[in-house]
Design an enzyme around this catalytic site. Structure first.
Site, mmCIF file in Angstrom:
data_model
loop_
_atom_site.group_PDB
_atom_site.id
_atom_site.type_symbol
_atom_site.label_atom_id
_atom_site.label_comp_id
_atom_site.label_asym_id
_atom_site.label_seq_id
_atom_site.Cartn_x
_atom_site.Cartn_y
_atom_site.Cartn_z
ATOM 1 N N HIS A 108 0.815 -1.222 0.000
ATOM 2 C CA HIS A 108 0.000 0.000 0.000
ATOM 3 C C HIS A 108 0.846 1.268 0.000
ATOM 4 O O HIS A 108 0.337 2.347 -0.301
ATOM 5 C CB HIS A 108 -0.989 0.001 1.181
ATOM 6 C CG HIS A 108 -0.388 0.287 2.514
ATOM 7 N ND1 HIS A 108 -0.077 -0.701 3.431
ATOM 8 C CD2 HIS A 108 -0.042 1.446 3.113
ATOM 9 C CE1 HIS A 108 0.421 -0.145 4.518
ATOM 10 N NE2 HIS A 108 0.454 1.148 4.350
ATOM 11 N N ASP A 138 0.011 -7.578 1.410
ATOM 12 C CA ASP A 138 0.543 -6.221 1.563
ATOM 13 C C ASP A 138 2.071 -6.191 1.610
ATOM 14 O O ASP A 138 2.662 -5.486 2.425
ATOM 15 C CB ASP A 138 -0.032 -5.545 2.809
ATOM 16 C CG ASP A 138 0.049 -4.015 2.714
ATOM 17 O OD1 ASP A 138 0.332 -3.515 1.617
ATOM 18 O OD2 ASP A 138 -0.148 -3.347 3.746
ATOM 19 N N SER A 212 4.687 2.520 7.939
ATOM 20 C CA SER A 212 4.356 1.367 7.116
ATOM 21 C C SER A 212 5.548 0.940 6.267
ATOM 22 O O SER A 212 6.148 1.761 5.566
ATOM 23 C CB SER A 212 3.174 1.683 6.200
ATOM 24 O OG SER A 212 1.989 1.846 6.939
ATOM 25 N N THR A 228 3.035 -2.708 9.535
ATOM 26 C CA THR A 228 2.027 -2.642 8.477
ATOM 27 C C THR A 228 0.807 -1.802 8.820
ATOM 28 O O THR A 228 0.323 -1.045 7.993
ATOM 29 C CB THR A 228 1.555 -4.066 8.108
ATOM 30 O OG1 THR A 228 2.668 -4.791 7.595
ATOM 31 C CG2 THR A 228 0.462 -4.048 7.061
ATOM 32 N N ALA A 229 0.286 -1.931 10.026
ATOM 33 C CA ALA A 229 -0.997 -1.303 10.325
ATOM 34 C C ALA A 229 -1.098 -0.948 11.796
ATOM 35 O O ALA A 229 -0.361 -1.467 12.637
ATOM 36 C CB ALA A 229 -2.150 -2.235 9.946
ATOM 37 N N ILE A 230 -2.017 -0.045 12.086
ATOM 38 C CA ILE A 230 -2.322 0.317 13.464
ATOM 39 C C ILE A 230 -3.817 0.217 13.679
ATOM 40 O O ILE A 230 -4.603 0.281 12.741
ATOM 41 C CB ILE A 230 -1.832 1.739 13.802
ATOM 42 C CG1 ILE A 230 -2.413 2.764 12.820
ATOM 43 C CG2 ILE A 230 -0.329 1.815 13.828
ATOM 44 C CD1 ILE A 230 -2.054 4.189 13.139
ATOM 45 N N LEU A 231 -4.194 0.061 14.921
ATOM 46 C CA LEU A 231 -5.598 0.028 15.302
ATOM 47 C C LEU A 231 -5.821 1.164 16.265
ATOM 48 O O LEU A 231 -5.304 1.158 17.386
ATOM 49 C CB LEU A 231 -5.953 -1.312 15.966
ATOM 50 C CG LEU A 231 -7.432 -1.575 16.242
ATOM 51 C CD1 LEU A 231 -8.207 -1.651 14.940
ATOM 52 C CD2 LEU A 231 -7.599 -2.874 17.016
ATOM 53 N N LEU A 267 -4.122 -25.217 0.012
ATOM 54 C CA LEU A 267 -4.353 -26.491 0.687
ATOM 55 C C LEU A 267 -5.637 -27.143 0.196
ATOM 56 O O LEU A 267 -5.695 -28.363 0.056
ATOM 57 C CB LEU A 267 -4.403 -26.276 2.197
ATOM 58 C CG LEU A 267 -4.497 -27.513 3.090
ATOM 59 C CD1 LEU A 267 -3.310 -28.453 2.837
ATOM 60 C CD2 LEU A 267 -4.546 -27.101 4.559
ATOM 61 N N THR A 270 -11.994 -25.643 3.402
ATOM 62 C CA THR A 270 -12.760 -24.556 3.996
ATOM 63 C C THR A 270 -13.067 -24.950 5.428
ATOM 64 O O THR A 270 -13.079 -26.143 5.766
ATOM 65 C CB THR A 270 -14.069 -24.283 3.238
ATOM 66 O OG1 THR A 270 -14.839 -25.498 3.176
ATOM 67 C CG2 THR A 270 -13.795 -23.818 1.823
ATOM 68 N N GLY A 271 -13.315 -23.956 6.262
ATOM 69 C CA GLY A 271 -13.560 -24.293 7.654
ATOM 70 C C GLY A 271 -13.839 -23.089 8.519
ATOM 71 O O GLY A 271 -14.117 -21.990 8.025
#
Length: 450
Positions: A108, A138, A212, A228-231, A267, A270-271
């Site tokens: 990004h 990313d 980033s 990469t990212a923050i919250l 692989l 699904t799950g």
């Protein structure tokens, strides 16, 4: 002077208390003039030259809404008009190979950039070339031509633990290189909907806009993650930051170096993640892991003997707590690679080996090939007869230039294109008008990218 005098007096009192602490009580720490203070400076002096700042420039196409009063002139179907606007951005990167000039950053940071400039700590500036990127995780790989570079040592991120000290290095808000410290707060964070494939390291080391693509290192100065990212509200740091683990980064960049793109292994399952409710309903012996609800026929999982109802609890000997974490770890491993899986079946633990199969070419986003192809997905046509448009988003850039679902691209600027690899090569570094030679049904036509 009063303030200074008070501090001096307090220091004398503290020193006296330390020397005369009663038996059974810990003495306060003492520092003498001939002893160095604890510091991260020696480690950072050797590590920070491997972290760079990145500035980018380019143009973005935005959809401009036409007021209802003017739709009479433009028509009802022309409610939005594409418009190109210039943009500039800042980020960080990490030199992972000094000899070849490879720099890893976030996708990004450099996505849609026409110009990428790398600024080294010593003040030198270089134009960078994007070798390849992967929007789903990313990660992007750049290359510069320069001598006397410093590369960072890469640690095994599978060995880090919650509570380990961590140091974030980057260029927040364009202020220049900045260092913050904290600890590893959590591992295997996923389900955040930040990226498609998530297996984040969480840290409380301050990470802000511009960090980033920068480095998250241990106290040895070894790379453990790519910030990469923050919250947090309004994009500000609140002590919750996320980094892509170094092992995941290394798997992805190795594929980009070898193939020019990420050839993701699949692989074929699904799950869901195991939780208390599911564990109770299924009478399971664990509250963690990836519950397999379906196995695709002839998939890597099917050939390895994995069955619906199995619970995968570890990948290559490393525990996984959720299905998203399982998906993130598998998603960074290349096609054709073997992976050791530990699963629970009927209360018994079982180890299996699966050889991952290639992801469908339709999973390759066209925006990775050229910004004006955003909104399309491609796959190599049968028998190397071009590149087929398998998906197309409405009102996307790809639709705006005239592409349609089912089109087959057979050439770029009169250069024949047989598959995705050739299309990527034909588009790389091309400036100015690009003519796509397209087959649509029984008709051959040219679409222009400007």
């Amino acid at each position: 002077m009063k303030k200074l005098s008070s501090i001096t007096s307090m220091a004398l009192i503290v020193g006296t208390l330390a020397l005369s602490a009663p038996s059974g009580y810990a003495a306060l720490p003492q520092f003498f003039e001939d002893e160095p203070m604890p510091s991260l400076a020696p480690m950072l002096e050797t590590t920070t030259p491997a972290v760079v700042s990145i500035s980018v420039a380019g143009t973005q196409e935005v959809q401009q809404q036409i007021p209802d009063a003017f739709k009479f002139f433009f028509g009802q179907r022309r409610g939005q008009q594409p418009q190109e606007r210039p943009f500039r951005g800042l980020g960080s990167g990490v030199i992972i190979d000094a000899d070849k000039g490879y720099i890893v950053t976030n996708n990004h940071v450099v996505d849609e950039a026409d110009e990428i400039q790398v600024n080294l700590k010593d003040g030198r500036q270089f134009e960078a070339k994007k070798i390849g990127s992967d929007a789903e995780s990313d990660i992007a790989l750049l290359q510069i031509k320069a001598d006397d570079l410093t590369e960072i040592k890469i640690a095994d991120s599978d060995n880090i633990r919650v509570g380990d000290f961590a140091v974030a290095i980057g260029s927040p808000f364009g202020l220049g290189q900045t260092v913050t410290s904290g600890i590893v707060s959590a591992l295997g964070r996923s389900g955040l909907n930040i990226e498609n494939f998530e297996d984040f390291i969480q840290t409380d080391a301050a990470i802000n806009s511009g960090n980033s693509g920068g480095a998250l290192v241990n106290l040895k100065g070894e790379l453990i993650g790519i910030n990469t990212a923050i919250l947090g509200p309004n994009g500000g740091n609140v002590g919750i930051g996320f980094a892509i683990p170094s092992n995941m980064m290394r798997n992805l960049t190795n594929q980009i170096i070898e193939f020019g793109e990420v050839r993701r292994g699949v692989l074929g399952v699904t799950g869901n993640s195991i939780n208390a409710e599911l564990a109770k309903a299924m009478d399971l012996d664990t509250n963690q892991g990836g519950f397999i609800s379906q196995v695709a026929p002839d998939s890597a999982a099917d050939e390895a003997g994995i069955k619906a109802g199995d619970i995968i609890i570890a990948v290559n000997g490393k525990k996984v707590k959720t299905f998203n974490e399982l998906r993130g770890k598998i998603g960074s491993i290349g096609a054709g690679k073997e992976v050791e899986l530990t699963l629970l079946r009927d209360g018994r633990q079982k180890d299996v080996t699966a050889k991952l199969k290639p992801a469908s070419d339709a999973n390759i986003a066209a925006a990775n090939l050229h910004p004006m192809l955003q909104g399309a997905q491609f796959s190599s046509a049968d028998n190397n007869q071009g590149v087929k448009v398998t998906e197309l988003e409405a009102n996307s850039r790809a639709q705006a230039i005239g592409l349609r679902k089912g089109d087959t691209i057979i050439g770029v600027n009169r250069k024949k294109v047989d598959n995705l690899a050739q299309l990527r090569g034909a588009l790389e570094g091309v400036k100015g008008v690009i003519a796509l030679n397209v087959i649509r049904g029984n008709t051959e036509l040219y679409l222009m990218i400007r």
